[in-house]
Design a protein around this motif. Structure first.
Motif, short mmCIF file in Angstrom:
data_model
loop_
_atom_site.label_atom_id
_atom_site.label_comp_id
_atom_site.label_asym_id
_atom_site.label_seq_id
_atom_site.Cartn_x
_atom_site.Cartn_y
_atom_site.Cartn_z
N LEU A 1 1.18 -0.80 -0.02
CA LEU A 1 0.14 -0.30 -0.35
C LEU A 1 0.73 0.87 -0.08
CD1 LEU A 1 -3.14 -1.14 2.80
CD2 LEU A 1 -2.83 -0.39 -0.10
N GLY A 2 2.33 1.02 0.47
CA GLY A 2 2.96 2.44 0.74
C GLY A 2 3.39 2.91 -0.23
N GLU A 3 3.78 1.42 -1.26
CA GLU A 3 4.35 1.78 -3.34
C GLU A 3 3.55 2.71 -3.43
OE1 GLU A 3 6.11 -1.66 -4.31
OE2 GLU A 3 7.42 -1.96 -2.07
N LEU A 4 2.50 1.64 -3.57
CA LEU A 4 1.49 2.09 -4.22
C LEU A 4 1.09 3.42 -4.16
CD1 LEU A 4 -0.97 0.78 -5.88
CD2 LEU A 4 -2.18 1.04 -4.40
N LYS A 5 1.07 4.21 -2.75
CA LYS A 5 1.26 5.84 -2.04
C LYS A 5 1.71 5.84 -2.64
CE LYS A 5 0.18 8.28 1.26
NZ LYS A 5 0.71 8.69 3.31
N SER A 6 2.97 5.60 -2.85
CA SER A 6 4.44 6.49 -3.20
C SER A 6 4.53 6.65 -5.33
CB SER A 6 5.64 6.06 -3.16
OG SER A 6 5.86 5.48 -1.67
N PHE A 7 3.76 5.16 -5.29
CA PHE A 7 3.36 5.81 -7.28
C PHE A 7 2.47 6.71 -7.56
CE2 PHE A 7 1.35 4.45 -11.17
CZ PHE A 7 1.77 4.19 -11.79
N PHE A 8 0.81 7.22 -6.20
CA PHE A 8 0.24 7.86 -6.91
C PHE A 8 0.60 9.27 -6.31
CE2 PHE A 8 -3.00 4.76 -5.89
CZ PHE A 8 -3.73 4.36 -7.33
N VAL A 9 1.56 9.36 -5.28
CA VAL A 9 2.43 10.72 -4.78
C VAL A 9 3.37 10.71 -6.53
CG1 VAL A 9 3.98 12.04 -3.99
CG2 VAL A 9 1.82 10.56 -2.67
N ILE B 1 3.50 15.81 -17.45
CA ILE B 1 3.20 15.86 -18.54
C ILE B 1 2.16 16.43 -19.34
CG2 ILE B 1 1.46 12.87 -19.99
CD1 ILE B 1 2.98 11.49 -17.89
N GLN B 2 1.41 16.55 -18.95
CA GLN B 2 0.47 17.92 -19.73
C GLN B 2 1.43 19.37 -19.98
OE1 GLN B 2 -2.88 17.73 -19.40
NE2 GLN B 2 -3.30 19.48 -20.26
N SER B 3 2.02 19.58 -19.08
CA SER B 3 3.27 20.80 -20.04
C SER B 3 4.20 20.15 -21.32
CB SER B 3 4.09 21.24 -19.10
OG SER B 3 5.72 20.38 -18.30
N ILE B 4 4.18 19.17 -21.46
CA ILE B 4 4.47 18.30 -22.48
C ILE B 4 4.12 18.42 -23.67
CG2 ILE B 4 6.65 16.16 -23.17
CD1 ILE B 4 7.50 16.16 -20.81
N ILE B 5 2.66 18.34 -22.84
CA ILE B 5 1.68 17.78 -24.04
C ILE B 5 1.38 19.59 -24.72
CG2 ILE B 5 -0.86 17.50 -24.13
CD1 ILE B 5 -0.48 15.27 -22.44
N ASP B 6 1.57 20.43 -23.51
CA ASP B 6 1.40 22.13 -24.53
C ASP B 6 1.84 22.33 -25.11
OD1 ASP B 6 -1.83 21.77 -22.68
OD2 ASP B 6 -0.12 22.52 -20.70
N PHE B 7 3.54 22.06 -24.56
CA PHE B 7 4.96 22.39 -25.34
C PHE B 7 4.46 21.60 -26.98
CE2 PHE B 7 9.45 21.37 -26.80
CZ PHE B 7 9.37 22.86 -26.70
N MET B 8 3.89 20.87 -27.00
CA MET B 8 3.81 19.66 -28.21
C MET B 8 3.14 21.12 -28.78
SD MET B 8 6.04 17.13 -28.66
CE MET B 8 6.08 16.26 -29.39
N GLY C 1 2.88 10.16 -9.22
CA GLY C 1 1.95 10.19 -10.43
C GLY C 1 1.42 11.54 -10.39
N GLN C 2 0.62 12.07 -8.95
CA GLN C 2 0.22 13.30 -9.11
C GLN C 2 1.39 14.50 -9.50
OE1 GLN C 2 -0.66 13.27 -5.08
NE2 GLN C 2 -2.99 13.70 -5.38
N LYS C 3 2.73 14.10 -8.80
CA LYS C 3 3.51 14.99 -9.45
C LYS C 3 4.60 15.43 -10.80
CE LYS C 3 6.31 14.93 -5.12
NZ LYS C 3 7.56 14.86 -4.73
N VAL C 4 3.73 13.79 -11.78
CA VAL C 4 4.76 13.57 -12.75
C VAL C 4 3.63 13.96 -13.77
CG1 VAL C 4 4.71 11.59 -14.90
CG2 VAL C 4 6.16 11.48 -12.86
N VAL C 5 1.88 14.62 -13.81
CA VAL C 5 0.85 13.94 -14.21
C VAL C 5 0.78 15.82 -14.76
CG1 VAL C 5 -1.63 15.02 -14.41
CG2 VAL C 5 -0.87 12.42 -14.23
N PRO C 6 1.32 16.64 -14.53
CA PRO C 6 1.57 18.07 -14.65
C PRO C 6 3.18 17.92 -15.74
CG PRO C 6 1.55 18.30 -11.61
CD PRO C 6 1.64 16.81 -12.56
#
Lengths: 254, 125
Positions: free
Chosen positions: A14-22, A31-38, A24-29
């Motif tokens: 569960l801890g690993e899963l939480k870290s993954f979600f955390v 990725i979003q900025s890369i998509i905007d850049f593209m 993910g939360q950091k990565v999503v913006p």
């Protein structure tokens, strides 16, 4: 004990899963900025690509215009040379006429002196006749005209010398033309290679550039009346011609 | 000995200027070629040519290649060759010297320089 161990493993996962979600939360913006850049970059890339194609399509016209300039200057220079040639022929005729006049004056003076010698008692009429004919004055004018003709000949030689600028600038223009055509070849190759998604290989073009670099024009051609380069040539030839060919080859061996 | 010049230059303007300069210094006999290849053809077909004035940068066969080609034959091994070119760098002049050009003029030139170089070549022949 076994249940306790299993629960530890569950909490660990569960801890690993939480870290993954955390994460993910950091990565999503990001990725979003890369998509905007593209999204921003793709139209820009298309614009650049279109610009390259447009520029490449204009290059043949630029090269052709440079050739037209060279042809026009060559034609104009040829016309000037025609005029200079015609002037030289006219000057030559004038020189001959002036020489004839000088001879005529000489003959008149001889005839007049002979007449004076044959008729010593003319009571001042001989001097009056001599003064009336003004042979000396006319001869001075002819000499003065000869000087002017000589000056015009010198000027026409200088015009001919200055017209060498046409050959020199045409070599400079040929060099520019060659550069433009090299850029076009490179752009065409670049576009071709990019469309194939393969590596860009310019070695073939570089070899071609090297082969044609000095074939028909000198890219370093300059219109300089300074004697420096001629003096260098004189010095090297004076030294070189006192030396045997083998020694020259050894001296300048690379 | 009467001189007959072969004037080799791809520029029509320069051929005329060289020809005019030759006339200005008293030489009337000359033939023209637009590049080294044409020059070799004219040279092999006209035994009366006894002096070559050549440019360096030309299409087909360059002036330097022309000189090397001329020098490679026994018949023309001693034919006087004057190079008239825009190339004024030391390495260019040395290359011409190595190819056994008799003398070298850097453009732009005057008829006086042309006369001086022709006289020098004839004096050393």
């Amino acid at each position: 004990m076994e249940n306790h161990s299993n629960m530890d493993q569950v909490f660990e996962k569960l801890g690993e899963l939480k870290s993954f979600f955390v994460f993910g939360q950091k990565v999503v913006p990001v990725i979003q900025s890369i998509i905007d850049f593209m999204r921003d970059v793709v139209p820009l890339m298309e614009y650049v690509n279109n610009s390259i194609q447009e520029s490449a399509s204009k290059i043949p016209k630029a090269a052709s215009q440079i050739n037209s300039v060279t042809n026009a200057t060559e034609m104009a220079t040829s016309e000037i040379l025609d005029i200079v040639d015609a002037m030289s022929m006219d000057l030559s005729k004038i020189k001959n006429e002036l020489a004839d006049l000088k001879n005529g004056f000489f003959n008149q003076r001889v005839a007049l002196e002979s007449y004076g010698n044959q008729h010593p008692n003319l009571n001042g009429q001989f001097e009056a006749l001599q003064s009336g004919l003004s042979i000396d004055e006319l001869e001075t004018k002819v000499v003065s005209l000869e000087e002017i003709v000589k000056k015009i000949e010198g000027d026409s030689n200088n015009i001919t010398l200055s017209l060498q600028v046409q050959d020199i600038t045409s070599q400079q223009l040929a060099s520019v033309n060659h550069l433009i055509q090299s850029v076009q070849k490179r752009l065409s190759k670049l576009m071709n290679d990019l469309s194939k998604k393969g590596p860009v290989d310019v070695s073939e073009l570089e070899q071609e550039d090297e082969n044609t670099r000095s074939a028909t024009f000198n890219p370093d051609a300059r219109y300089e009346k300074s004697p420096d380069k001629q003096e260098l040539a004189n010095e090297l030839f004076n030294t070189g011609q006192k030396t045997s060919q083998d020694e020259i080859d050894k001296l300048f061996a690379k | 000995m009467a001189l007959k010049f072969l004037v080799v230059d791809d520029s029509v303007t320069m051929r005329r200027i060289v020809a005019n300069s030759l006339k200005a210094i008293g030489y009337e006999a000359f033939v023209e070629a637009g590049d080294g290849k044409e020059a070799l053809t004219k040279l092999s077909g006209d035994d009366s040519i006894n002096f070559v004035i050549t440019d360096w940068n030309m299409p087909e066969v360059s002036g330097l290649e022309l000189v090397k080609s001329i020098r490679s034959t026994d018949k023309f091994a001693k034919l006087p060759i004057l190079m008239v070119t825009t190339r004024g760098l030391k390495e260019d002049i040395v290359e011409a010297l190595q190819a056994r050009v008799n003398n070298y003029i850097v453009k732009p030139f005057t008829p006086q320089i042309l006369r001086e170089k022709i006289d020098q070549i004839l004096a050393s022949a």
